[in-house]
Design a protein around this motif. Structure first.
Motif, short mmCIF file in Angstrom:
data_model
loop_
_atom_site.label_atom_id
_atom_site.label_comp_id
_atom_site.label_asym_id
_atom_site.label_seq_id
_atom_site.Cartn_x
_atom_site.Cartn_y
_atom_site.Cartn_z
N ILE A 65 0.77 -1.25 -0.23
CA ILE A 65 -0.01 0.30 -0.03
C ILE A 65 0.81 1.34 0.06
O ILE A 65 0.52 2.39 -0.40
N GLY A 66 2.00 1.04 0.48
CA GLY A 66 2.99 2.22 0.40
C GLY A 66 3.13 2.89 -0.87
O GLY A 66 3.12 3.93 -1.38
N ALA A 67 3.44 1.70 -1.96
CA ALA A 67 3.74 2.17 -3.48
C ALA A 67 2.34 2.56 -4.07
O ALA A 67 2.28 3.62 -4.79
N TYR A 68 1.26 2.40 -3.48
CA TYR A 68 -0.11 2.45 -3.82
C TYR A 68 -0.26 4.16 -3.59
O TYR A 68 -0.66 4.94 -4.60
N PHE A 69 -0.10 4.40 -2.49
CA PHE A 69 -0.45 5.94 -1.91
C PHE A 69 0.71 6.69 -2.50
O PHE A 69 0.20 7.98 -2.98
N THR A 70 1.76 6.36 -2.90
CA THR A 70 3.25 7.29 -3.54
C THR A 70 2.37 7.51 -4.93
O THR A 70 2.74 8.43 -5.43
N ALA A 71 2.00 6.38 -5.79
CA ALA A 71 1.45 6.74 -7.04
C ALA A 71 0.38 7.40 -6.96
O ALA A 71 0.31 8.06 -8.33
N THR A 72 -0.29 7.38 -5.99
CA THR A 72 -1.70 8.37 -6.24
C THR A 72 -1.31 9.79 -5.67
O THR A 72 -2.23 10.58 -5.14
N GLY A 73 0.12 10.32 -5.28
CA GLY A 73 0.54 11.39 -4.69
C GLY A 73 0.28 11.70 -3.33
O GLY A 73 -0.14 12.86 -2.92
N ARG A 74 -0.17 10.81 -2.51
CA ARG A 74 -0.31 10.90 -0.99
C ARG A 74 0.58 10.32 -0.05
O ARG A 74 1.32 9.33 -0.41
N GLU A 75 0.86 10.95 1.02
CA GLU A 75 1.85 10.37 1.79
C GLU A 75 0.98 9.04 2.67
O GLU A 75 -0.07 9.39 2.81
N THR A 76 1.75 8.47 3.48
CA THR A 76 1.39 7.06 4.19
C THR A 76 1.97 6.88 5.39
O THR A 76 3.45 6.91 5.16
N LEU A 77 1.49 6.39 6.18
CA LEU A 77 2.33 5.81 7.49
C LEU A 77 2.86 4.30 7.16
O LEU A 77 3.79 3.97 7.78
N TYR A 78 1.86 3.70 6.19
CA TYR A 78 2.39 2.21 6.39
C TYR A 78 3.17 1.86 4.92
O TYR A 78 2.38 2.31 3.84
N HIS A 79 4.01 1.20 4.93
CA HIS A 79 4.68 0.58 3.79
C HIS A 79 3.93 -0.43 3.10
O HIS A 79 3.76 -0.80 1.92
N SER A 80 3.58 -1.43 4.00
CA SER A 80 2.66 -2.59 3.61
C SER A 80 1.55 -2.81 4.55
O SER A 80 1.58 -2.37 5.73
N ALA A 81 0.64 -3.56 4.01
CA ALA A 81 -0.55 -4.16 5.12
C ALA A 81 -0.45 -5.63 4.81
O ALA A 81 -0.13 -6.16 3.72
N SER A 101 -6.86 3.44 3.91
CA SER A 101 -6.26 4.98 4.16
C SER A 101 -5.05 5.40 4.20
O SER A 101 -4.43 4.53 4.77
N PRO A 102 -4.63 6.37 4.07
CA PRO A 102 -3.08 6.77 4.28
C PRO A 102 -2.68 6.63 5.58
O PRO A 102 -1.38 6.16 5.95
N TYR A 103 -3.71 6.52 6.75
CA TYR A 103 -3.18 6.39 7.94
C TYR A 103 -3.87 5.14 8.90
O TYR A 103 -3.90 5.15 10.22
N SER A 104 -4.41 4.24 7.79
CA SER A 104 -5.03 3.31 8.63
C SER A 104 -5.35 2.10 7.69
O SER A 104 -5.60 2.35 6.63
N TYR A 105 -5.58 0.91 8.25
CA TYR A 105 -6.17 -0.18 7.15
C TYR A 105 -6.80 -1.28 8.21
O TYR A 105 -6.35 -1.32 9.57
N SER A 106 -7.55 -1.86 7.71
CA SER A 106 -8.37 -2.96 8.61
C SER A 106 -9.01 -4.08 7.41
O SER A 106 -8.99 -4.03 6.26
N THR A 107 -9.11 -5.09 7.83
CA THR A 107 -9.86 -6.15 7.38
C THR A 107 -11.03 -7.17 8.01
O THR A 107 -10.90 -6.87 9.47
#
Length: 111
Positions: A65-81, A101-107
């Motif tokens: 998810i880190g690469a996903y948020f970078t590709a969409t131009g957003r900062e993120t706390l998580y490198h991966s989920a 989301s950039p600062y959380s994930y759930s499943t």
């Protein structure tokens, strides 16, 4: 034997997370084996995550998810989920949606 599927949704935008690299690993003690790697489609789904059913055991479903948020131009706390699960091979199917989301994930276990 069972199949594992996922669906990644970007809750901060209210849309599927497309083009997210995901991979499935089997964990046996200290040994980790990469079983498959793919990316989500335009609907955030990964149809070919388990082309062959998997046996009972310990698995990790990982999403970059880190690469996903970078590709969409957003900062993120998580490198991966990482979804770390024990699968019962007697079950037909495990659907493991991932909400990010950039600062959380759930499943959860979906249907």
């Amino acid at each position: 034997m069972t199949r594992i599927t996922t669906h990644i949704l970007d809750t901060s935008l209210g849309q599927p997370a497309a083009n997210v690299r995901i991979w499935l690993e089997r964990v046996e003690g200290q040994n980790i084996t990469l079983l498959s790697e793919t990316q989500t489609d335009a609907d955030g789904r990964a149809a070919k995550l388990t082309p062959e059913p998997v046996a009972s055991g310990h698995y990790r479903l990982c999403a970059d998810i880190g690469a996903y948020f970078t590709a969409t131009g957003r900062e993120t706390l998580y490198h991966s989920a990482i979804i770390d699960v024990v699968i019962d091979g007697e079950q037909d199917h495990y659907h493991l949606p991932l909400l990010v989301s950039p600062y959380s994930y759930s499943t959860y276990r979906g249907s």
